[in-house]
Design a protein around this motif. Structure first.
Motif, PDB file in Angstrom:
ATOM      1  N   ALA A  24       0.729  -1.369  -0.234  1.00 14.04           N
ATOM      2  CA  ALA A  24       0.102   0.095   0.027  1.00 14.04           C
ATOM      3  C   ALA A  24       0.972   1.286  -0.066  1.00 14.04           C
ATOM      4  O   ALA A  24       0.665   2.249  -0.829  1.00 14.04           O
ATOM      5  CB  ALA A  24      -1.032   0.079   1.398  1.00 14.04           C
ATOM      6  N   LYS A  25       2.135   1.167   0.872  1.00 10.86           N
ATOM      7  CA  LYS A  25       2.843   2.418   0.608  1.00 10.86           C
ATOM      8  C   LYS A  25       3.397   2.681  -0.489  1.00 10.86           C
ATOM      9  O   LYS A  25       3.608   3.701  -0.832  1.00 10.86           O
ATOM     10  CB  LYS A  25       3.901   2.191   2.038  1.00 10.86           C
ATOM     11  N   VAL A  26       3.982   1.595  -0.990  1.00 14.86           N
ATOM     12  CA  VAL A  26       4.597   1.906  -2.550  1.00 14.86           C
ATOM     13  C   VAL A  26       3.458   2.145  -3.551  1.00 14.86           C
ATOM     14  O   VAL A  26       3.724   3.124  -4.113  1.00 14.86           O
ATOM     15  CB  VAL A  26       5.060   0.458  -2.914  1.00 14.86           C
ATOM     16  N   LEU A  27       2.199   1.634  -3.673  1.00 14.55           N
ATOM     17  CA  LEU A  27       1.336   2.199  -4.444  1.00 14.55           C
ATOM     18  C   LEU A  27       0.608   3.625  -4.416  1.00 14.55           C
ATOM     19  O   LEU A  27       0.381   4.124  -5.207  1.00 14.55           O
ATOM     20  CB  LEU A  27       0.039   1.316  -4.401  1.00 14.55           C
ATOM     21  N   ILE A  28       0.439   3.819  -2.913  1.00 17.80           N
ATOM     22  CA  ILE A  28      -0.022   5.195  -2.621  1.00 17.80           C
ATOM     23  C   ILE A  28       0.813   6.111  -1.837  1.00 17.80           C
ATOM     24  O   ILE A  28       0.271   7.000  -1.652  1.00 17.80           O
ATOM     25  CB  ILE A  28      -1.623   5.209  -2.245  1.00 17.80           C
TER      26      ILE A  28
END
Length: 57
Positions: A24-28
């Motif tokens: 999630a951190k990588v994507l958003i």
């Protein structure tokens, strides 16, 4: 680049446990932290009592 709708959907998947926090951190990115801070602020505001608060109409 992800649309806001995509980001919201990814965040919901994260909350539902369908998406790992690291992914999630990588994507958003930082948006994840912003959403969490906003969610906590809303929860605190909801917990505040409204007795004695008047609204002018």
């Amino acid at each position: 680049m992800l649309s806001n709708k995509d980001r919201v959907e990814l965040h919901q998947q994260y909350l539902d446990g369908e998406l790992d926090e690291g992914v999630a951190k990588v994507l958003i990115g930082d948006l994840l932290e912003d959403i969490e801070r906003e969610r906590e602020a809303v929860e605190k505001a909801e917990a505040l009592g409204t007795d004695g608060v008047f609204q002018n109409k």
